[in-house]
Design an enzyme around this catalytic site. Structure first.
Site, PDB file in Angstrom:
ATOM      1  N   GLU A 167      86.534  53.642  82.357  1.00 42.87           N
ATOM      2  CA  GLU A 167      87.017  55.023  82.216  1.00 42.87           C
ATOM      3  C   GLU A 167      85.791  56.078  82.282  1.00 42.87           C
ATOM      4  OE1 GLU A 167      91.024  55.070  80.171  1.00 42.87           O
ATOM      5  OE2 GLU A 167      89.623  55.598  78.736  1.00 42.87           O
ATOM      6  N   HIS A 209      87.055  53.802  72.932  1.00 45.65           N
ATOM      7  CA  HIS A 209      87.584  54.865  73.829  1.00 45.65           C
ATOM      8  C   HIS A 209      86.433  56.061  73.707  1.00 45.65           C
ATOM      9  CE1 HIS A 209      89.767  58.425  75.551  1.00 45.65           C
ATOM     10  NE2 HIS A 209      90.467  57.431  76.028  1.00 45.65           N
ATOM     11  N   ASN A 261      98.153  55.553  76.866  1.00 44.32           N
ATOM     12  CA  ASN A 261      97.477  56.171  75.811  1.00 44.32           C
ATOM     13  C   ASN A 261      97.989  57.239  75.287  1.00 44.32           C
ATOM     14  OD1 ASN A 261      95.541  56.593  73.675  1.00 44.32           O
ATOM     15  ND2 ASN A 261      93.722  56.898  75.048  1.00 44.32           N
ATOM     16  N   SER A 272      92.473  60.179  84.511  1.00 44.57           N
ATOM     17  CA  SER A 272      93.429  60.892  85.447  1.00 44.57           C
ATOM     18  C   SER A 272      94.048  60.204  86.238  1.00 44.57           C
ATOM     19  CB  SER A 272      92.702  62.183  86.001  1.00 44.57           C
ATOM     20  OG  SER A 272      92.044  62.981  85.169  1.00 44.57           O
ATOM     21  N   GLY A 317      91.367  63.103  81.195  1.00 37.55           N
ATOM     22  CA  GLY A 317      92.098  64.394  80.941  1.00 37.55           C
ATOM     23  C   GLY A 317      91.394  65.677  81.839  1.00 37.55           C
ATOM     24  N   LYS A 368      97.193  59.247  72.918  1.00 39.45           N
ATOM     25  CA  LYS A 368      96.354  60.033  72.040  1.00 39.45           C
ATOM     26  C   LYS A 368      97.051  60.492  70.791  1.00 39.45           C
ATOM     27  CE  LYS A 368      93.965  60.748  76.542  1.00 39.45           C
ATOM     28  NZ  LYS A 368      92.625  61.385  76.941  1.00 39.45           N
ATOM     29  N   GLU A 377      86.715  59.122  73.712  1.00 41.09           N
ATOM     30  CA  GLU A 377      86.697  60.160  72.636  1.00 41.09           C
ATOM     31  C   GLU A 377      86.351  59.806  71.418  1.00 41.09           C
ATOM     32  OE1 GLU A 377      91.078  60.944  73.550  1.00 41.09           O
ATOM     33  OE2 GLU A 377      90.296  61.646  75.699  1.00 41.09           O
TER      34      GLU A 377
HETATM   35  C1  PEP Z   1      92.729  58.062  78.644  1.00 42.16           C
HETATM   36  O1  PEP Z   1      92.887  58.696  77.598  1.00 42.16           O
HETATM   37  O2  PEP Z   1      92.361  56.780  78.224  1.00 42.16           O
HETATM   38  C2  PEP Z   1      92.925  58.643  79.844  1.00 42.16           C
HETATM   39  C3  PEP Z   1      92.355  57.785  80.880  1.00 42.16           C
HETATM   40  O3  PEP Z   1      93.319  59.997  79.920  1.00 42.16           O
HETATM   41  P1  PEP Z   1      93.935  60.748  81.133  1.00 42.16           P
HETATM   42  O4  PEP Z   1      94.702  59.646  81.921  1.00 42.16           O
HETATM   43  O5  PEP Z   1      94.515  61.620  80.734  1.00 42.16           O
HETATM   44  O6  PEP Z   1      92.627  60.981  81.941  1.00 42.16           O
END
Ligand code: PEP
Length: 256
Positions: A171, A99, A13, A217, A177, A15, A101
């Site tokens: 998630e 997501h 992803n 992460s 992040g 973003k 976000e």
């Molecule tokens: C994501 O954006 O779905 C995500 C898991 O980000 P990150 O791996 O940066 O934590």
């Protein structure tokens, strides 16, 4: 992972990162290294404007292109929105839905996520639907309640033959992040709970067939241990997917 019953999927992803003009170089780096992947499906979810460039860059590879969001509507007067049909026509095969976000910054509710899930399936895209608890919810000890409600509402009125093709990504919001990761045991516990919810909504065969990813992460250092868990069938990778070299290391961990 349990390849006997379900697909392993590694999805990146991006973003709101990288330009359409950056995609070619990324594609070349990934294409060279990811050529021998046999055991998992690969997806890179790019900003909508980069979909055509990504389709071109990943042509003749196992890497499919995904979008990061879609409109819940099929077409019409929704300025700034992009429909499932438009994403599909541009070459996307997958789309991230709900997501955290989108939930946090764009007010998406469990009901919006359900509407978008229907729209993505109706439009012929494979959705990757995200669920996860916040730090505050975790501290209150209500993670499983939150996840159950998110999954149940997301799948409302989704027929069984379609449900089995939906990819779910667990998630934890506090891990996205931040560099913090759920331990493999914590992630497994929630992913197993998600499978149990699917079993209760449908049946054991569908629950066994649904691919559940972990995201938050995930990186080359922790991927193998997370992917070794029986109910974690792959990863949704944000930050580490922006670097083709790191992303390939995660792919390699899933391709064992
Ligand atoms: C994501 O954006 O779905 C995500 C898991 O980000 P990150 O791996 O940066 O934590």
């Amino acid at each position: 992972m349990n390849r006997k019953y379900r697909k392993t999927v590694i999805a990146g992803n991006w973003k709101m990162n990288l330009l359409p003009s950056d995609v070619k170089a990324y594609g070349e780096a990934l294409r060279q290294r990811a050529g021998k992947v046999k055991f998992c499906d690969l997806v890179v979810c790019v900003p909508a404007v980069s979909i055509p460039a990504a389709v071109k860059a990943f042509r003749d590879t196992r890497i499919a292109v995904g979008a990061q969001d879609l409109s819940e509507h099929a077409s019409g007067a929704y300025t700034g929105e992009v429909s499932a049909a438009q994403l599909k026509d541009a070459g996307a095969k997958y789309v991230i839905v709900g997501h955290s976000e989108r939930r946090t910054y764009h007010g998406e509710t469990n009901e919006t996520v359900n509407a978008k899930l229907h729209a993505s399936i109706d439009g012929g895209l494979t959705p990757i639907v995200c669920v996860g608890e916040t730090q505050a919810q975790r501290d209150m000890g209500i993670s499983k309640d939150i996840i159950r409600a998110q999954v149940k509402t997301a799948f409302y009125k989704i027929p069984a033959d379609r449900a089995r093709k939906i990819i779910i990504a667990y998630e934890p919001v506090w891990a996205i992040g931040t560099g913090l990761t759920a331990t493999p045991a914590e992630a497994q516990e929630i992913c197993s709970e998600i499978r149990a919810v699917i079993r209760s909504l449908y049946d054991a065969r569908i629950a066994r067939a649904v691919t559940i990813l972990y995201g938050g992460s995930m990186n080359p250092a922790n991927a193998a241990e997370l992917l070794a868990q029986p109910d974690i069938d792959g990863g949704l990778i944000g930050g580490a997917s922006l670097d083709a070299g790191k992303f390939v290391q995660v792919i390699n961990a899933a391709n064992q």
